[in-house]
Design a protein around this motif. Sequence first.
Motif, PDB file in Angstrom:
ATOM      1  N   LYS A  62       0.836  -1.209   0.000  1.00 16.78           N
ATOM      2  CA  LYS A  62       0.000   0.000   0.000  1.00 16.78           C
ATOM      3  C   LYS A  62       0.871   1.260   0.000  1.00 16.78           C
ATOM      4  O   LYS A  62       0.375   2.365   0.244  1.00 16.78           O
ATOM      5  N   GLY A  63       2.178   1.092  -0.192  1.00 16.68           N
ATOM      6  CA  GLY A  63       3.079   2.240  -0.235  1.00 16.68           C
ATOM      7  C   GLY A  63       3.474   2.757   1.146  1.00 16.68           C
ATOM      8  O   GLY A  63       4.108   3.810   1.276  1.00 16.68           O
ATOM      9  N   ARG A  64       3.110   2.020   2.217  1.00 19.52           N
ATOM     10  CA  ARG A  64       3.455   2.458   3.576  1.00 19.52           C
ATOM     11  C   ARG A  64       4.877   2.011   3.900  1.00 19.52           C
ATOM     12  O   ARG A  64       5.264   0.876   3.569  1.00 19.52           O
ATOM     13  N   ILE A  65       5.639   2.881   4.551  1.00 22.64           N
ATOM     14  CA  ILE A  65       7.004   2.501   4.920  1.00 22.64           C
ATOM     15  C   ILE A  65       6.915   1.385   5.955  1.00 22.64           C
ATOM     16  O   ILE A  65       6.169   1.492   6.940  1.00 22.64           O
ATOM     17  N   GLN A  66       7.682   0.327   5.726  1.00 21.37           N
ATOM     18  CA  GLN A  66       7.637  -0.824   6.641  1.00 21.37           C
ATOM     19  C   GLN A  66       8.571  -0.571   7.819  1.00 21.37           C
ATOM     20  O   GLN A  66       9.722  -0.185   7.624  1.00 21.37           O
TER      21      GLN A  66
ATOM     22  N   GLY B 169       3.684   7.764  12.049  1.00 22.07           N
ATOM     23  CA  GLY B 169       2.519   8.540  11.607  1.00 22.07           C
ATOM     24  C   GLY B 169       1.809   7.940  10.409  1.00 22.07           C
ATOM     25  O   GLY B 169       1.839   6.734  10.175  1.00 22.07           O
ATOM     26  N   ASP B 170       1.168   8.795   9.621  1.00 22.19           N
ATOM     27  CA  ASP B 170       0.348   8.340   8.484  1.00 22.19           C
ATOM     28  C   ASP B 170       1.158   7.578   7.438  1.00 22.19           C
ATOM     29  O   ASP B 170       0.579   6.831   6.649  1.00 22.19           O
ATOM     30  N   VAL B 171       2.463   7.798   7.419  1.00 19.77           N
ATOM     31  CA  VAL B 171       3.278   7.161   6.370  1.00 19.77           C
ATOM     32  C   VAL B 171       3.564   5.691   6.677  1.00 19.77           C
ATOM     33  O   VAL B 171       4.079   4.971   5.838  1.00 19.77           O
ATOM     34  N   ILE B 172       3.223   5.229   7.893  1.00 20.76           N
ATOM     35  CA  ILE B 172       3.373   3.806   8.227  1.00 20.76           C
ATOM     36  C   ILE B 172       1.976   3.196   8.459  1.00 20.76           C
ATOM     37  O   ILE B 172       0.967   3.890   8.370  1.00 20.76           O
ATOM     38  N   ALA B 173       1.940   1.919   8.778  1.00 25.38           N
ATOM     39  CA  ALA B 173       0.653   1.230   8.972  1.00 25.38           C
ATOM     40  C   ALA B 173      -0.084   1.777  10.199  1.00 25.38           C
ATOM     41  O   ALA B 173       0.519   2.423  11.061  1.00 25.38           O
ATOM     42  N   GLY B 174      -1.386   1.484  10.261  1.00 26.86           N
ATOM     43  CA  GLY B 174      -2.181   1.888  11.435  1.00 26.86           C
ATOM     44  C   GLY B 174      -3.140   2.996  11.086  1.00 26.86           C
ATOM     45  O   GLY B 174      -3.131   3.511   9.967  1.00 26.86           O
ATOM     46  N   PRO B 175      -4.023   3.361  12.058  1.00 27.31           N
ATOM     47  CA  PRO B 175      -5.005   4.403  11.767  1.00 27.31           C
ATOM     48  C   PRO B 175      -4.338   5.738  11.452  1.00 27.31           C
ATOM     49  O   PRO B 175      -3.322   6.086  12.058  1.00 27.31           O
TER      50      PRO B 175
END
Length: 467
Positions: A293-297, A313-319
């Motif tokens: 999904k393009g999120r930094i792991q 933050g928003d750039v990783i997984a989670g709400p």
Amino acid sequence: MSSYDLVVIGTGPGGYVCAIRAAQLGLKTAVVEKRATHGGTCLNVGCIPSKALLHASEAFEEAGTHFADLGVIVSAPKLDLKKMMAFKDEGVAGNTKGVEFLLKKNGVDSYRGTGRLAGAGRVEVIAEDGGNQLLETKNVVIATGSDVTKLPGVTIDERVVVSSTGALELESVPKKLVVIGAGVIGLELGSVWRRLGAEVTVVEYLDRVLPGMDGEVGKQFHRILGKQGITFKLSSKVTGVELGKKGATVTVEPAAGGAAETLQADVVLVAIGRVPYTDGLGLETVGVQVDNKGRIQTDSHYATNVTGIYAIGDVIAGPMLAHKAEDEGVAVAELLAGQSGHVNYAVIPNVVYTYPEVASVGKTEEELKKDGIAYNAGKFPFTANGRAKVNHTTDGFVKILADAATDRVLGVHIVGADAGNLIAEVAVAMEFGASAEDVARTCHAHPTLTEAVKEAALAVGKRAIHI
Ligand code: FAD
Ligand code: NAI
């Protein structure tokens, strides 16, 4: 070359909070931000301006509808949209300046420009005029946030077809507003413009509003917003938006397929989610991995696969929530300073700031059923709460879900006035592993809406008093 213990890229709630906490802990810290002002999406084009407009539009609606019930007779309120927008902008400026002050106060250096990873321990800052500067650093925290999800084939011009950013800056009230997506942004900003006079139609792909939230909450909230005058087209998809001389024609089809219909709109708001933002960061130059999904792991300590590079933050997984980003900012700063930073993802409140508000924390009934966890539910309606009755704010309920064997609170879901503040008490209770009985035996002030929380906790043990 300036050298640091930590360089944070992005000064949204994740980044600026991380930088302040790191500086408090003695790390030499700098931030890099490409916007003209600090505070990220949240302060500039997100939480703060949307809440300002929700507050102002609620006051406008109240003055025109409910004041007379209270014996307050005023002539029909007139809308000065320019002034309302100035009120919002003043709130934004006050908050972004506040962040600038806090960064300075804590001795954090600020660099203006796009931050790019430029090899091990190096961040390049590229200014708008093309000038660049290299920073040397032991650690980097990426806090570059998120951006609007685009709908394929639909161009956002921020005039007729707008994202949340454009919807916060409309110059006049649209006669007809079509909102694509019955998520948080669609319902908050849809509420703002309905209160100010727009005819609002929300088109949602799924068969419910606020997917992900407790099903019963979604149902009741859908009914309440319908009564307020918002029209919903659920299980429907937008297949095209065509610009006309004035406004746009939106083509809508049943999600499962079938005959198409068209809706005329002066403004179309695309609110179908947000995606992580990593443009221009140069992740590939150092080999930072992202997921599908393009999120930094990251691992549980926010470390990426590259030594010395972290992300929050928003750039990783989670709400994608400001307070989740902030707490991760604190946690990673503490971990970098050798402490034991930690975020409890089981207790992250989620609030929708409409009227009534919707707030939840912990597991929904659907999740508990899916996980096979036996639970007891205690529910208390605001129609039976004295303060809500006298204030005419009786829409909604409090629902507490507790483990059937241990009585431990597993989830709380509230629809009601001030739900966003009410949820804080149960979040603290859950953080301390409280049982429903612990909440029920805590003395709650009378007459307050918090008594509905106590009564819902009593209802878990089938001993509510006022119902
Ligand atoms: P962001 O706030 O997105 O900040 C990232 C920053 O990084 C930005 O300033 C950006 O300019 C900067 N940046 C990006 N790339 C670079 C680069 N390469 N170099 C330098 N700088 C860079 N959440 C809530 O909890 N409550 C709410 O009420 C709420 N309301 C919202 C309303 C709207 C309309 C929207 C759009 C969002 C809302 N959110 C809300 C979500 C919230 O805004 C985000 O979850 C939060 O801002 C994420 O914080 P962040 O620090 O991860 O990123
Ligand atoms: P969202 O994920 O909350 O809702 C998007 C909605 O659009 C969903 O209901 C989804 O089913 C629907 N959808 C997706 N594709 C669609 C399509 N093609 N046609 C019709 N419907 C479609 O996303 P939203 O509202 O854009 O908000 C983004 C994020 O911003 C939220 O997830 C939240 O994390 C954050 N936010 C938080 C707020 C708060 O805490 N009060 C306020 C605003 C935003």
